[in-house]
Write an enzyme that holds these catalytic residues in place. Structure first.
Site, short mmCIF file in Angstrom:
data_model
loop_
_atom_site.label_atom_id
_atom_site.label_comp_id
_atom_site.label_asym_id
_atom_site.label_seq_id
_atom_site.Cartn_x
_atom_site.Cartn_y
_atom_site.Cartn_z
N ASP A 41 0.82 -1.22 0.00
CA ASP A 41 0.00 0.00 0.00
C ASP A 41 0.85 1.27 0.00
OD1 ASP A 41 -2.91 -0.86 2.02
OD2 ASP A 41 -1.62 -2.14 0.79
N HIS A 80 -1.04 4.45 -0.57
CA HIS A 80 -2.05 5.40 -0.08
C HIS A 80 -1.64 6.85 -0.29
CE1 HIS A 80 -5.15 2.83 1.38
NE2 HIS A 80 -4.34 2.13 2.12
N ASP A 109 -4.00 -0.34 -3.50
CA ASP A 109 -4.16 0.80 -2.58
C ASP A 109 -3.14 1.89 -2.86
OD1 ASP A 109 -5.57 -0.51 0.54
OD2 ASP A 109 -6.31 -0.46 -1.52
N ASP A 125 -5.97 7.34 -1.82
CA ASP A 125 -6.77 7.59 -0.61
C ASP A 125 -5.89 7.84 0.61
OD1 ASP A 125 -9.67 5.48 -1.25
OD2 ASP A 125 -9.41 7.66 -1.41
N ARG A 126 -6.35 8.74 1.43
CA ARG A 126 -5.71 9.07 2.71
C ARG A 126 -4.50 9.98 2.61
NH1 ARG A 126 -7.69 3.75 5.16
NH2 ARG A 126 -9.07 4.68 6.67
N ASN A 182 -8.42 -2.71 -2.53
CA ASN A 182 -9.80 -2.37 -2.20
C ASN A 182 -10.06 -0.86 -2.30
OD1 ASN A 182 -8.21 -2.24 0.24
ND2 ASN A 182 -10.11 -1.96 1.38
N HIS A 183 -9.01 -0.06 -2.36
CA HIS A 183 -9.21 1.37 -2.52
C HIS A 183 -9.22 1.83 -3.97
CE1 HIS A 183 -9.33 3.20 1.55
NE2 HIS A 183 -8.89 2.00 1.87
N HIS A 206 -3.97 -8.37 -3.11
CA HIS A 206 -3.99 -7.27 -2.16
C HIS A 206 -4.38 -7.69 -0.73
CE1 HIS A 206 -4.30 -3.24 -0.57
NE2 HIS A 206 -5.50 -3.54 -0.12
N ARG A 265 -13.65 -5.19 9.34
CA ARG A 265 -13.77 -4.42 8.11
C ARG A 265 -15.16 -4.51 7.51
NH1 ARG A 265 -8.40 -3.11 6.09
NH2 ARG A 265 -6.87 -4.65 6.79
N HIS A 310 -2.51 -4.62 2.45
CA HIS A 310 -3.82 -4.35 3.09
C HIS A 310 -3.77 -4.00 4.58
CE1 HIS A 310 -8.15 -4.35 2.96
NE2 HIS A 310 -8.34 -5.49 3.58
N SER A 347 -24.83 18.60 -9.58
CA SER A 347 -25.01 20.03 -9.39
C SER A 347 -24.63 20.46 -7.99
CB SER A 347 -26.48 20.39 -9.63
OG SER A 347 -27.27 19.68 -8.67
N GLU A 401 -36.19 14.82 -1.94
CA GLU A 401 -35.17 13.78 -2.08
C GLU A 401 -34.47 13.55 -0.75
OE1 GLU A 401 -32.96 15.59 -5.24
OE2 GLU A 401 -33.72 14.18 -6.73
N ASN A 414 -31.94 29.58 0.31
CA ASN A 414 -32.63 30.56 -0.53
C ASN A 414 -34.08 30.19 -0.80
OD1 ASN A 414 -31.95 28.37 -2.01
ND2 ASN A 414 -30.75 29.47 -3.54
N ASP A 473 -35.68 27.82 -2.05
CA ASP A 473 -36.17 27.35 -3.36
C ASP A 473 -36.39 25.85 -3.36
OD1 ASP A 473 -33.03 27.04 -5.24
OD2 ASP A 473 -33.63 26.34 -3.25
N GLU A 513 -22.42 22.16 1.56
CA GLU A 513 -22.52 23.15 2.64
C GLU A 513 -23.12 22.49 3.87
OE1 GLU A 513 -20.41 25.55 0.89
OE2 GLU A 513 -21.28 26.21 2.80
#
Lengths: 655, 151
Positions: free
Chosen positions: A173, A175, A202, A205-206, A234-235, A286, A376, A403, A583, A590, A621, A623, A630
């Site tokens: 790994d 990473h 891997d 990530d991280r 797995n990553h 892996h 895991r 791993h 978007s 939803e 806003n 809508d 955010e």
């Protein structure tokens, strides 16, 4: 005084010898306690990491639950379910739409690559990355497309041969630790026809330089496709990247074209081979194996259909199959058998899918047998008997896997038959572990090389390194604790019959493990977390005193905030799926529908009115839509006694 | 009381039980025992190991054998660490000229040639924390103060 310099055999006075003994004795005790603290910090990091992976798997179960009950889904749920299915089906637009549309401006002073790539391009790239330059999106996309082209032609397992004059180097790994990759190339030489490498998954990530690490590996692969081998980890999975930072890194560094890059990357991942076999005797994968691992099946299956660990294949029954076909084609097909125009044939069978999960997620353990990997949430724990049987069945000698982070960078178990190699040094924190790589050739014992990329930590004394690690680990642990504040208080109060605010250490430790399920040495950690009085009783509320979740919305109850904070990673993934047009916004309906499904499956109790209030507050806003980035940003934790100079924490930057 | 000791011993043991099968590498036993607050000498440690090892040493120590022995050690309060002032007097005994410090060479000589000598790793680690690079010496009073705060 008897301390003459004349004779070598001069015996020191007893006083001096005794003094030396006292100091040595004391120092050994002190040093051992430091090492133990280091181990505890590591245990914290590891258990939290695995708990996160478990959450990922839980989310996967949630998705498959929804997909399986598609037929009985309510109208509101259909939105999410359809989006999930669509994600499975999306076609990759061709090269034209991507690479050629992205122009490199003349003002760009970063590295420029020349296709077809040569070893000069590797040098150019390495030099540029050393100077912290960013590779332009045009080149990133071009590299990704070329890589996919070559990977497609490769079988699931690459077969490699070695000889005494042609060793091969195996790395684990990385990473996103570009520093470690550069260090390996520095110590062990750049890849070439005479210097073969296997990178065992891997890559991303991280770490902070996942994209750079990936680019170096892919470019090297394109220059030396027969000598640089890449295995999927797995990553190498776009869903994992959403949770563990790579997605954020790409979107941050490539504000204009990040989304395209991620889309193309999704498919490149699926074409990565799942393993390598050296000299027909050593298997490199892996994660590990299970008692049902079938190498022949794994050689045959269509590996590119394994999109992500989060989308297990939908189980097909005749009714569903017919329904869908009627839906899509508008007319009834002759039989229940899936055709190529139907989404169902683009999947692996459930058995095949599980075979790959086992390969990418399993861990070896000392106990005989094979049982589910509960830490895991995927793959299994396999014992020495499983290894022996497997190696025997396929006439292999050794399994080399990665791993798992190991303090020395590598580890040997199962009577020498399973080797773990992990190449990201100081993975959890400065001073946490060394990285390693292996050089081997046919009929020669493997040689292990260890290193640490952060040279600074080599010079700092042990107690400092331990302090830094411990500080980081406790900090992360406190964040988990605060996310369960309500549940923890309830558990403590249950045992506090006299309402004194205090319970025994035993009661406290039991409650902590019960609620948090992290399998940590709570008694040993207690001094770092709570106030203990002279009678040995724990003031349980003291654990919350210097950490709190920012309550940005005063009207919302703490319990709601806590729950949302706890599941924020899962929510982020779900939001991303619902938001099919990327978007950044989802509608309130939803949000509500998704939350209802989620809370019922996860057994989370939140007052619906509270949630509605929250949703409406987020609709800034008015809508009817929520900017979910955010929204998720509002849940963060404040540590009251944050030192001005916080230790370098790998997890902090891209989460 | 005993139950709490048992839990503490179990926690300390488990952290080094990498394969989760209730055994630890014999080379980690010293660290485990010391992490529980005891300060046996190397000689005393070897005696303890002999007590917890299998009749035919396997390189691994099982928890079932370790627990009763370690419980007894804790109950009897054996191998207690020395108090700070004893430690200070030990350093003073090495500092024959009563300067308040030991040079790097002196420290190395005493720690690696007398008593139960340090390994190279142990020596290097002590030096990295104790020696002031400018004066190339160790002010042992300050050192002790620093180490003790840390605990």
């Amino acid at each position: 005084m008897g301390c003459g310099t004349s004779s070598l055999r001069n015996k020191q006075p007893e006083k001096v010898v005794k003094a030396a003994l006292v100091i040595q004795n004391w120092y050994r005790g002190y040093r051992a306690r430091l090492m133990a603290r280091q181990h505890y910090a590591l245990a914290i990091f590891q258990s939290i990491e695995y708990a996160d992976e478990q959450s990922q798997m839980q989310l996967s179960n949630f998705f498959s639950f929804m997909l399986e009950h598609y037929k009985h889904a309510r109208k509101e749920d259909l939105v999410l379910v359809n989006r999930l299915r669509e994600t499975n089906l999306q076609d990759l637009k061709d090269r034209q739409s991507y690479v050629e549309l992205v122009e490199v401006p003349k003002s760009y002073d970063g590295p420029r690559l020349q296709f077809p790539l040569t070893f000069t391009d590797i040098d150019v790239l390495l030099e540029a990355f050393r100077q912290q330059q960013v590779l332009h999106a045009h080149y990133v996309l071009e590299v990704l497309f070329e890589t996919k082209k070559i990977l497609r032609k490769m079988p699931n397992f690459t077969h490699v041969t070695t000889s005494p004059s042609k060793e091969i180097t195996i790395c684990g790994d990385l990473h996103g630790s570009l520093e470690d990759l550069l260090l390996i190339f520095y110590k062990n030489g750049l890849p070439s026809e005479n210097n073969s490498y296997i990178f065992n998954g891997d890559f991303v990530d991280r770490g902070r330089n996942s994209i750079e690490t990936l680019m170096v590996l892919f470019v090297s692969f394109l220059v030396y496709p027969s000598d640089l081998h890449l295995n999927r980890g797995n990553h190498e999975d776009f869903m994992m990247n959403l949770r563990y930072g790579f997605t954020q890194e790409v979107l941050y560094k490539y504000k204009l074209h990040g989304k395209q890059i991620l889309k193309v990357l999704e498919e490149v991942y699926t074409w990565l081979p799942i393993g390598t076999i050296i000299d027909d005797e050593i298997l490199i994968i892996h994660g590990g194996i299970s008692e049902s691992t079938d190498l022949n099946l794994l050689h045959r299956l269509e590996r590119n259909k394994m999109k992500t660990v989060l989308m297990p294949p939908m189980s097909v029954n005749r009714d569903q199959a017919v329904d869908l076909k009627k839906d899509k084609a508008g007319k009834i097909m002759a039989s229940g058998k899936a055709t190529s125009s139907n989404s169902l044939s683009e999947q692996l069978s459930k058995h095949e899918w599980e075979q790959i999960i086992d390969l990418l997620w399993s861990d070896p353990r000392g106990k005989d047998g094979c049982y589910p990997n509960t830490s895991r949430g995927g793959g299994c724990y396999f014992g020495p008997d499983v290894t022996a049987k497997f190696l025997n069945k396929y006439h292999l000698k050794t399994i080399i896997r990665s791993h798992e982070c190991k303090p020395d960078g590598y580890d040997i178990c199962h009577d020498g038959k399973v080797i773990t190699v992990f190449s990201a040094s100081d993975y959890y924190e400065e001073g946490s572990n060394r990285g390693a790589y292996i050089r081997l050739a046919h009929d020669m014992a493997p040689r292990f090389f260890q290193y640490r990329a952060t040279s600074a930590s080599c010079l700092s004394p042990l107690y400092q390194r331990v302090e830094v690690m411990e500080y980081s680990a406790i900090r992360i642990l406190k964040e988990r604790i605060i996310a369960r504040k309500t549940d923890l208080i309830r558990a403590f109060q249950l045992r506090d019959h006299s309402r004194s605010g205090k319970i025994s250490v035993a009661q406290w430790a039991f409650s902590m493990e019960n609620i948090l399920e992290l399998n940590l040495p709570w008694r040993t950690l207690s001094p770092h977390l709570v106030n203990i009085d002279s009678d040995g009783n724990v003031d349980y509320m003291s654990i919350f005193q210097d950490v709190h979740i920012v309550k940005s919305l005063e009207t919302v109850k703490s319990a709601v905030i806590e729950t949302l904070y706890r599941y924020r990673s899962d929510l982020k993934i779900i939001f991303n799926i619902i938001d099919s047009d990327h978007s950044g916004m989802i509608s309130i309906e939803e949000f509500r529908a998704m939350w209802k499904l989620f809370s019922s499956h996860y057994n989370v109790c939140i007052d619906n009115t509270q949630l509605d209030e929250l949703a409406h507050t987020m609709d800034l806003n008015r809508d009817g839509s929520i900017d979910f980035n955010e929204f998720l940003k509002t849940f963060y934790i404040v540590h009251k006694y944050d030192k001005l100079k916080t230790p370098h924490n790998k997890f902090a930057k891209f989460k | 009381m005993v139950a709490e000791f048992h839990k503490k011993i179990k926690e300390a043991f488990e952290v080094f039980d990498h394969e989760l099968n209730n055994t630890v590498d014999v080379r980690e036993i010293g660290t485990i025992i010391r992490s529980l607050g005891c300060c046996p000498s190397e000689g005393e440690l070897q005696d303890l190991i002999a007590e917890v090892e299998e009749e035919e040493p396997t390189g691994y120590i099982r928890f079932e054998k370790f627990l009763p022995v370690m419980t007894k050690v804790l109950l009897e309060r054996r191998y207690r660490p020395v108090p700070e002032d004893v430690l200070l007097r030990a350093f003073e005994a090495l500092d024959t000229a009563k300067r308040g410090f030991l040079t790097r060479e002196e420290l190395i000589k005493h720690m690696t040639e007398e008593g139960e000598p340090f390994s190279q790793e142990e020596m290097e680690e002590m030096l990295s924390a104790a020696i002031d690079p400018d004066s190339n010496s160790m002010n042992y009073k300050d050192y002790i103060t620093m180490m003790v705060i840390d605990e």
